[in-house]
Scaffold this motif. Structure first.
Motif, PDB file in Angstrom:
ATOM      1  N   ALA A 166      47.113  44.067  28.267  1.00 10.75           N
ATOM      2  CA  ALA A 166      45.995  43.838  29.175  1.00 10.75           C
ATOM      3  C   ALA A 166      46.370  44.429  30.530  1.00 10.75           C
ATOM      4  N   PHE A 167      45.348  44.796  31.298  1.00  4.93           N
ATOM      5  CA  PHE A 167      45.558  45.375  32.627  1.00  4.93           C
ATOM      6  C   PHE A 167      44.985  44.448  33.686  1.00  4.93           C
ATOM      7  N   LEU A 168      45.686  44.330  34.812  1.00  5.82           N
ATOM      8  CA  LEU A 168      45.211  43.557  35.957  1.00  5.82           C
ATOM      9  C   LEU A 168      44.535  44.520  36.929  1.00  5.82           C
TER      10      LEU A 168
ATOM     11  N   THR B  91      43.107  28.483  36.829  1.00  5.90           N
ATOM     12  CA  THR B  91      41.668  28.270  36.684  1.00  5.90           C
ATOM     13  C   THR B  91      41.060  29.648  36.535  1.00  5.90           C
ATOM     14  N   VAL B  92      40.322  29.864  35.433  1.00  8.22           N
ATOM     15  CA  VAL B  92      39.793  31.187  35.111  1.00  8.22           C
ATOM     16  C   VAL B  92      38.346  31.087  34.634  1.00  8.22           C
TER      17      VAL B  92
ATOM     18  N   TYR C  21      40.823  35.513  37.369  1.00 11.18           N
ATOM     19  CA  TYR C  21      41.613  34.405  37.905  1.00 11.18           C
ATOM     20  C   TYR C  21      40.914  33.843  39.141  1.00 11.18           C
ATOM     21  N   LEU C  22      40.571  32.574  39.113  1.00  8.39           N
ATOM     22  CA  LEU C  22      39.986  31.931  40.277  1.00  8.39           C
ATOM     23  C   LEU C  22      41.054  31.239  41.119  1.00  8.39           C
TER      24      LEU C  22
ATOM     25  N   LYS D  84      47.284  36.682  41.895  1.00  9.51           N
ATOM     26  CA  LYS D  84      46.285  36.917  40.847  1.00  9.51           C
ATOM     27  C   LYS D  84      44.894  36.406  41.228  1.00  9.51           C
ATOM     28  N   GLU D  85      44.809  35.526  42.186  1.00  9.50           N
ATOM     29  CA  GLU D  85      43.524  34.915  42.536  1.00  9.50           C
ATOM     30  C   GLU D  85      42.504  35.969  42.953  1.00  9.50           C
TER      31      GLU D  85
END
Length: 130
Positions: A42-44, A67-68, A84-85, A95-96
């Protein structure tokens, strides 16, 4: 429901939905290629377009609790990854607000070109056999 407006990204380095070819992200917006999901790589991404968000949920991941929301392609409705929340652990805060696109569910710029070349070759081969 209203009219659907799609954003068309400019350039050659565009990631697209595997099912409907809707533009999702640009190569220049990748933050990391070292993420993993249920289906493999997977890619961010920093930015993703042409998506809708699902319900907020708590999800335990390898790097801890997050939390997503799942993200869906607006073209065909298939799940393409998640956003990503909130990261519950301090080292994961970067990541948020970022997006994961599952490699299994997208076409990268090079793969799309390979598919076109394979289709052209297959058509040419069929014509020779006739």
């Amino acid at each position: 429901m209203g009219r659907l407006f799609l954003i068309t990204l400019e350039g050659r380095s565009i990631f697209k939905c595997k099912h409907c070819q809707t533009h999702l992200a640009m190569l220049e917006d990748i933050m990391s290629k070292s993420f993993h999901c249920r289906h493999g790589k997977a890619f961010l991404f920093d930015k993703v377009v042409n998506i809708t968000e699902g319900e907020e949920e708590e999800r335990m991941m390898i790097t801890g609790m997050h939390t997503v929301v799942d993200i869906f392609c607006v073209g065909c409705g298939s799940i393409v990854g998640w956003k990503y929340l909130y990261a519950h652990e301090k080292p994961q805060k970067y990541k948020e607000g970022k997006f994961i696109l599952e490699r299994f569910k997208i076409l990268d710029p090079d793969e799309r070109n390979d598919m076109i070349n394979q289709e052209a070759h297959a058509v040419g081969s069929d014509a020779d056999d006739a």
